[in-house]
Design a protein around this motif. Structure first.
Motif, PDB file in Angstrom:
ATOM      1  N   UNK A 158       0.825  -1.205  -0.076  1.00  0.00           N
ATOM      2  CA  UNK A 158      -0.118  -0.149  -0.056  1.00  0.00           C
ATOM      3  C   UNK A 158       0.863   1.381  -0.201  1.00  0.00           C
ATOM      4  N   UNK A 159       1.788   1.236   0.976  1.00  0.00           N
ATOM      5  CA  UNK A 159       2.640   2.506   1.024  1.00  0.00           C
ATOM      6  C   UNK A 159       3.432   2.623  -0.277  1.00  0.00           C
ATOM      7  N   UNK A 160       4.012   1.422  -0.766  1.00  0.00           N
ATOM      8  CA  UNK A 160       4.747   1.580  -2.095  1.00  0.00           C
ATOM      9  C   UNK A 160       3.827   2.161  -3.238  1.00  0.00           C
ATOM     10  N   UNK A 161       2.643   1.435  -3.134  1.00  0.00           N
ATOM     11  CA  UNK A 161       1.887   2.087  -4.310  1.00  0.00           C
ATOM     12  C   UNK A 161       1.620   4.022  -4.329  1.00  0.00           C
ATOM     13  N   UNK A 162       1.342   4.049  -3.095  1.00  0.00           N
ATOM     14  CA  UNK A 162       0.835   5.696  -2.731  1.00  0.00           C
ATOM     15  C   UNK A 162       2.276   6.451  -2.857  1.00  0.00           C
ATOM     16  N   UNK A 163       3.250   5.832  -2.562  1.00  0.00           N
ATOM     17  CA  UNK A 163       4.534   6.585  -2.912  1.00  0.00           C
ATOM     18  C   UNK A 163       4.996   6.758  -4.209  1.00  0.00           C
ATOM     19  N   UNK A 164       4.630   5.781  -4.990  1.00  0.00           N
ATOM     20  CA  UNK A 164       5.043   5.758  -6.489  1.00  0.00           C
ATOM     21  C   UNK A 164       4.001   7.139  -7.052  1.00  0.00           C
TER      22      UNK A 164
END
Length: 404
Positions: free
Chosen positions: A342-348
Motif C-alpha cells: 500500500x505504501x509503495x503504491x501511494x509513494x509511486x
C-alpha cells in the motif's frame, strides 16, 4: 517481544532514513565539482536525479510488496548493498551515461526500498502514538540535508568528488547494515505470518490481492491526494530559489531558504504527529493541505528576503508535517501485513506528482516570463488535494482494516 521495542524500530528507521536519503540527495553538492572535472553538462548530471526519482517511485512499490512477504530487514539489507554499489560505481564513472545509470538507476532503486518498508514496519508496531512514531522516523530524512550534505561538502574540498562519493558509499553500508539488524516484524504481523495470512516468500504474489487493494476507494483517494499534494509543492520548492534571486536576493541567501524549510519541516513532523494522535489524522491532513495551498498562493505577494524566510517556515512545517501522515491513514484502511504494498503504491504516485512541478514551473516561466502562474496553479492543485481528502471514507464500523 515487548511492544516497547517499537521505539527501537523507530530509532533504527530514523537513522537508516537519514543515511539513505542523505546519500542520494547530496548530488547538488557534487554538481559543480563533477562538471568542472569531467566537462559533462549540468543538465546531464542533474538528469541522474530525475531518473532516480522515476526509478525510486516504481521500485518503491516493488520493494514494499516484497517487504510484506519477507519483512523489512532483508529488504533494507539488500538495498543498502545496492546503494553502496551505485555510489561506488558513480564515483568511478568515466562517461555521463555510466554516471546516470549508476546514480539514477541503482541508487534510485535502492532509495525506493527505504520509505515504504520502514514505514510499514513501524506502523505495525503501534496502535497508540502511531502518528508520532511515523513522524519521528520521517525526521531522519529531514535531518539528512543537515548531516550528510555538509559532510560530503567537506570531503569534496579535501579529497575531491570521486573519493568523497566513494567514502560516503562505504560509510552508508557500514552504518545501515548493523542498524538494519535491529529491525523486527511487529508481533501482529508475525502472528499473521504464522497463521498463513502473509504469503510465503517462495510463492508468487497473488495479483488478485494487489488488484483488490488498488481498486478500493480508500486506496484511490489516498493515492490521488498524495499525488496532488506533491504536485502542488514540488514546483514552488524547486523554483523558489530562482524566484528569490529574481526579486534581488543573492544566490547564497536564496539557497538558504531551503534550510529554513528543512528546519521548519522537522518541527512540523513532530507537531503534526502529536496533533494527529489527539485530533485524528484525517483532520490534520486536511488542515495541513489547506495551510500549504494558502502558503503557496502567498508567494505572489512576496518580494523581500525576510518574507521568503517567513513563508518558507510555514510551508516547510505544512508539507513536512503532512507527508508522513498518509501512511498512518493507510493503516486505518488496510491491515499491517499489506502495508508495504500500500505504501509503495501511494509513494509511486507521489513521486510522479513530484516530477511534474519542476518541469511545469520551467514551462510556465519560459512562456510567461515569470512565476506568477506557477504559484497560482500550484495553490489550485493544493486546494484540489484538500478537497479530495474530504472524500476519505471512514474506517469500517467495526474498526477493522480492509482485507484483514
Amino acid at each position: 517481544m515487548s511492544r516497547h521495542y517499537g521505539w527501537v524500530i523507530v530509532a533504527a528507521g530514523a537513522v537508516i532514513s537519514c543515511v539513505a536519503a542523505g546519500s542520494m540527495f547530496a548530488l547538488p553538492v557534487y554538481l559543480a565539482p563533477i562538471a568542472d572535472e569531467t566537462g559533462w553538462s549540468r543538465a546531464g548530471i542533474s538528469g541522474a536525479m530525475t531518473l532516480g526519482f522515476v526509478v525510486m517511485g516504481v521500485a518503491g512499490f516493488l520493494w514494499g510488496s516484497l517487504s510484506d512477504r519477507i519483512g523489512a530487514r532483508p529488504v533494507v539489507l539488500m538495498a543498502s548493498v545496492l546503494l553502496g554499489l551505485g555510489l561506488a560505481l558513480a564515483s568511478q564513472a568515466n562517461s555521463l551515461l555510466m554516471f546516470q545509470l549508476s546514480y539514477g538507476v541503482l541508487i534510485g532503486a535502492a532509495a525506493g526500498a527505504f520509505f515504504a518498508p520502514l514505514m510499514a514496519n513501524v506502523i505495525g508496531w503501534f496502535e497508540t502514538h502511531r502518528s508520532l512514531a511515523v513522524s519521528l522516523v520521517s525526521i531522519g530524512g529531514g535531518v539528512a540535508p543537515m548531516v550528510v550534505t555538509p559532510l560530503a561538502s567537506v570531503l569534496i574540498s579535501i579529497y575531491g568528488w570521486r573519493s568523497a562519493m566513494l567514502m560516503i558509499a562505504i560509510g552508508a553500508v557500514v552504518i545501515i547494515v548493523p542498524v538494519a539488524m535491529l529491525l523486527r516484524r511487529a508481533p501482529a504481523v508475525a502472528e499473521a505470518a504464522a497463521a498463513g495470512l502473509v504469503p510465503d516468500a517462495n510463492v508468487p504474489a497473488q495479483p488478485s490481492r494487489l488488484g483488490a487493494i488498488i481498486r478500493t476507494p480508500q486506496f484511490i483517494v489516498l493515492a490521488g491526494t498524495f499525488f496532488l499534494c506533491c504536485a502542488a509543492h514540488s514546483g514552488p520548492i524547486f523554483h523558489t530559489v530562482s524566484y528569490a534571486m529574481i526579486c534581488g536576493a543573492s544566490s547564497l541567501a536564496a539557497a538558504s531558504i531551503y534550510s529554513v524549510e528543512g528546519v521548519a519541516g522537522l518541527f512540523g513532523r513532530l507537531a503534526f504527529g502529536l496533533s494527529a494522535d489527539r485530533l485524528g489524522v484525517k483532520r490534520v491532513i486536511i488542515a495541513g493541505l489547506l495551510l500549504q495551498a494558502a502558503g503557496i498562493y502567498t508567494y505572489i505577494y512576496v518580494t523581500q528576503l525576510r518574507d521568503f524566510y517567513m513563508l518558507a517556515a510555514v510551508l516547510g512545517m505544512a508539507y513536512g508535517g503532512v507527508m508522513p501522515l498518509y501512511g498512518v491513514l493507510a493503516r486505518e484502511y488496510f491491515p499491517a501485513h499489506v502495508m508495504g504494498a500500500v505504501l509503495g503504491g501511494i509513494t509511486m504516485t507521489s513521486a510522479i506528482g513530484m516530477a511534474f512541478g519542476p518541469v511545469g514551473g520551467g514551462w510556465i516561466f519560459d512562456n510567461f516570463g515569470d512565476y506568477h502562474w506557477l504559484y497560482v496553479s500550484s495553490a489550485a492543485i493544493g486546494l484540489a488535494a484538500a478537497a479530495l481528502a474530504l472524500a476519505f471514507p471512514p474506517p469500517s464500523p467495526q474498526g477493522e482494516p480492509l482485507l484483514a
